[in-house]
Scaffold this motif. Structure first.
Motif, PDB file in Angstrom:
ATOM      1  N   PRO A  67     -14.587  -8.686   2.735  1.00 53.33           N
ATOM      2  CA  PRO A  67     -13.948  -7.599   1.980  1.00 53.33           C
ATOM      3  C   PRO A  67     -12.439  -7.860   1.905  1.00 53.33           C
ATOM      4  O   PRO A  67     -11.859  -8.455   2.805  1.00 53.33           O
ATOM      5  N   LEU A  68     -11.833  -7.409   0.837  1.00 58.37           N
ATOM      6  CA  LEU A  68     -10.406  -7.641   0.631  1.00 58.37           C
ATOM      7  C   LEU A  68      -9.579  -7.093   1.788  1.00 58.37           C
ATOM      8  O   LEU A  68      -8.662  -7.756   2.264  1.00 58.37           O
ATOM      9  N   VAL A  69      -9.908  -5.920   2.261  1.00 60.07           N
ATOM     10  CA  VAL A  69      -9.111  -5.306   3.331  1.00 60.07           C
ATOM     11  C   VAL A  69      -9.222  -6.111   4.630  1.00 60.07           C
ATOM     12  O   VAL A  69      -8.250  -6.258   5.367  1.00 60.07           O
ATOM     13  N   GLU A  70     -10.390  -6.691   4.895  1.00 57.99           N
ATOM     14  CA  GLU A  70     -10.539  -7.518   6.091  1.00 57.99           C
ATOM     15  C   GLU A  70      -9.758  -8.818   5.942  1.00 57.99           C
ATOM     16  O   GLU A  70      -9.130  -9.294   6.892  1.00 57.99           O
ATOM     17  N   ALA A  71      -9.775  -9.385   4.747  1.00 56.20           N
ATOM     18  CA  ALA A  71      -8.998 -10.602   4.491  1.00 56.20           C
ATOM     19  C   ALA A  71      -7.512 -10.332   4.717  1.00 56.20           C
ATOM     20  O   ALA A  71      -6.807 -11.146   5.315  1.00 56.20           O
ATOM     21  N   ALA A  72      -7.035  -9.182   4.247  1.00 58.98           N
ATOM     22  CA  ALA A  72      -5.627  -8.828   4.441  1.00 58.98           C
ATOM     23  C   ALA A  72      -5.304  -8.701   5.927  1.00 58.98           C
ATOM     24  O   ALA A  72      -4.257  -9.162   6.382  1.00 58.98           O
ATOM     25  N   ALA A  73      -6.197  -8.095   6.676  1.00 60.41           N
ATOM     26  CA  ALA A  73      -5.967  -7.933   8.112  1.00 60.41           C
ATOM     27  C   ALA A  73      -5.948  -9.281   8.820  1.00 60.41           C
ATOM     28  O   ALA A  73      -5.087  -9.537   9.662  1.00 60.41           O
ATOM     29  N   ARG A  74      -6.885 -10.148   8.473  1.00 60.00           N
ATOM     30  CA  ARG A  74      -6.932 -11.459   9.115  1.00 60.00           C
ATOM     31  C   ARG A  74      -5.730 -12.325   8.750  1.00 60.00           C
ATOM     32  O   ARG A  74      -5.262 -13.120   9.553  1.00 60.00           O
ATOM     33  N   LEU A  75      -5.246 -12.188   7.518  1.00 62.07           N
ATOM     34  CA  LEU A  75      -4.077 -12.947   7.086  1.00 62.07           C
ATOM     35  C   LEU A  75      -2.765 -12.309   7.555  1.00 62.07           C
ATOM     36  O   LEU A  75      -1.701 -12.892   7.389  1.00 62.07           O
ATOM     37  N   ARG A  76      -2.869 -11.081   8.079  1.00 61.38           N
ATOM     38  CA  ARG A  76      -1.691 -10.322   8.517  1.00 61.38           C
ATOM     39  C   ARG A  76      -0.699 -10.125   7.377  1.00 61.38           C
ATOM     40  O   ARG A  76       0.508 -10.343   7.524  1.00 61.38           O
ATOM     41  N   LEU A  77      -1.261  -9.733   6.222  1.00 67.35           N
ATOM     42  CA  LEU A  77      -0.468  -9.467   5.030  1.00 67.35           C
ATOM     43  C   LEU A  77      -0.791  -8.077   4.512  1.00 67.35           C
ATOM     44  O   LEU A  77      -1.890  -7.572   4.739  1.00 67.35           O
ATOM     45  N   PRO A  78       0.140  -7.453   3.804  1.00 66.99           N
ATOM     46  CA  PRO A  78      -0.161  -6.157   3.204  1.00 66.99           C
ATOM     47  C   PRO A  78      -1.302  -6.279   2.184  1.00 66.99           C
ATOM     48  O   PRO A  78      -1.445  -7.306   1.513  1.00 66.99           O
ATOM     49  N   VAL A  79      -2.103  -5.237   2.086  1.00 71.38           N
ATOM     50  CA  VAL A  79      -3.226  -5.230   1.149  1.00 71.38           C
ATOM     51  C   VAL A  79      -2.734  -5.446  -0.277  1.00 71.38           C
ATOM     52  O   VAL A  79      -3.389  -6.135  -1.066  1.00 71.38           O
ATOM     53  N   SER A  80      -1.575  -4.904  -0.610  1.00 72.35           N
ATOM     54  CA  SER A  80      -1.053  -5.068  -1.976  1.00 72.35           C
ATOM     55  C   SER A  80      -0.787  -6.531  -2.301  1.00 72.35           C
ATOM     56  O   SER A  80      -1.023  -6.982  -3.423  1.00 72.35           O
ATOM     57  N   VAL A  81      -0.320  -7.294  -1.332  1.00 73.44           N
ATOM     58  CA  VAL A  81      -0.059  -8.719  -1.548  1.00 73.44           C
ATOM     59  C   VAL A  81      -1.376  -9.465  -1.742  1.00 73.44           C
ATOM     60  O   VAL A  81      -1.538 -10.249  -2.682  1.00 73.44           O
ATOM     61  N   VAL A  82      -2.353  -9.208  -0.889  1.00 74.53           N
ATOM     62  CA  VAL A  82      -3.639  -9.905  -0.969  1.00 74.53           C
ATOM     63  C   VAL A  82      -4.368  -9.521  -2.253  1.00 74.53           C
ATOM     64  O   VAL A  82      -5.039 -10.356  -2.855  1.00 74.53           O
ATOM     65  N   THR A  83      -4.209  -8.293  -2.712  1.00 75.53           N
ATOM     66  CA  THR A  83      -4.833  -7.874  -3.970  1.00 75.53           C
ATOM     67  C   THR A  83      -4.301  -8.706  -5.130  1.00 75.53           C
ATOM     68  O   THR A  83      -5.069  -9.199  -5.962  1.00 75.53           O
ATOM     69  N   ILE A  84      -3.011  -8.889  -5.197  1.00 76.76           N
ATOM     70  CA  ILE A  84      -2.417  -9.660  -6.293  1.00 76.76           C
ATOM     71  C   ILE A  84      -2.781 -11.137  -6.177  1.00 76.76           C
ATOM     72  O   ILE A  84      -3.118 -11.775  -7.174  1.00 76.76           O
ATOM     73  N   VAL A  85      -2.773 -11.683  -4.967  1.00 81.75           N
ATOM     74  CA  VAL A  85      -3.172 -13.084  -4.774  1.00 81.75           C
ATOM     75  C   VAL A  85      -4.636 -13.262  -5.174  1.00 81.75           C
ATOM     76  O   VAL A  85      -4.991 -14.225  -5.865  1.00 81.75           O
ATOM     77  N   ALA A  86      -5.491 -12.333  -4.761  1.00 79.34           N
ATOM     78  CA  ALA A  86      -6.912 -12.412  -5.107  1.00 79.34           C
ATOM     79  C   ALA A  86      -7.118 -12.322  -6.616  1.00 79.34           C
ATOM     80  O   ALA A  86      -7.927 -13.061  -7.181  1.00 79.34           O
ATOM     81  N   CYS A  87      -6.386 -11.437  -7.279  1.00 76.52           N
ATOM     82  CA  CYS A  87      -6.497 -11.321  -8.740  1.00 76.52           C
ATOM     83  C   CYS A  87      -6.116 -12.626  -9.425  1.00 76.52           C
ATOM     84  O   CYS A  87      -6.784 -13.055 -10.375  1.00 76.52           O
ATOM     85  N   ASP A  88      -5.061 -13.256  -8.946  1.00 76.14           N
ATOM     86  CA  ASP A  88      -4.648 -14.539  -9.515  1.00 76.14           C
ATOM     87  C   ASP A  88      -5.749 -15.589  -9.349  1.00 76.14           C
ATOM     88  O   ASP A  88      -6.035 -16.366 -10.265  1.00 76.14           O
ATOM     89  N   LEU A  89      -6.376 -15.615  -8.178  1.00 74.42           N
ATOM     90  CA  LEU A  89      -7.426 -16.600  -7.920  1.00 74.42           C
ATOM     91  C   LEU A  89      -8.694 -16.290  -8.714  1.00 74.42           C
ATOM     92  O   LEU A  89      -9.386 -17.204  -9.158  1.00 74.42           O
TER      93      LEU A  89
END
Length: 122
Positions: A67-89
C-alpha cells in the motif's frame, strides 16, 4: 530557556520534500490514495540514469505488493512525496497502481456482527 530535546528517532533530511517532488504540489492523477496498492511493472521500461533515489527505492520495494502509505512509512518520506513519485512511475509504465475493493464490495459490519452473535448463541 532551553529548547526541548528532539526525539531519538528523528532525522532531518537535507533535501526538502518540495525538491523531491520536483516543485509540484499535486499528483498527476487523483486516483492514487493512501490505500492504493502499488506493484512494480516487471515488463516496464528501465529507469533512466537520471532517476531519483526515491524512484529507485519505491520500485525496488514494490516488487511485492505494498500500500502507498506503507511504502511511505518504509521509505521514511511524507505520503505526499511518495504519492507524486508513484504517479510519475505509473505514468511512465514502471509501476502499477490498484485501488482496493470499493466500499460496495465489502460486507456490512452490522450484518457480520449479527452473524457472529448468532454463531456464538449456537
Amino acid at each position: 530557556m532551553s529548547e526541548p530535546a528532539a526525539p531519538q528517532d528523528y532525522t532531518d533530511q537535507a533535501v526538502r520534500p518540495y525538491v523531491m517532488r520536483g516543485g509540484r504540489v499535486s499528483p498527476s492523477r487523483n486516483t492514487i490514495g493512501v490505500d492504493t496498492l502499488l506493484m512494480t511493472a516487471l515488463d516496464g521500461p528501465p529507469l533512466p540514469l537520471t532517476a531519483t533515489r526515491e524512484q529507485r527505492d519505491l520500485l525496488t520495494m514494490c516488487v511485492r505488493l505494498h500500500p502507498l502509505v506503507e511504502a511511505a512509512a518504509r521509505l521514511r518520506l511524507p505520503v505526499s512525496v511518495v504519492t507524486i513519485v508513484a504517479c510519475d512511475l505509473v505514468d511512465s509504465g514502471r509501476l502499477y497502481a490498484r485501488s482496493p475493493a470499493p466500499q460496495a464490495g465489502r460486507p456490512d459490519l452490522k450484518l457480520l456482527q449479527e452473524l457472529l452473535d448468532g454463531l456464538r448463541n449456537l
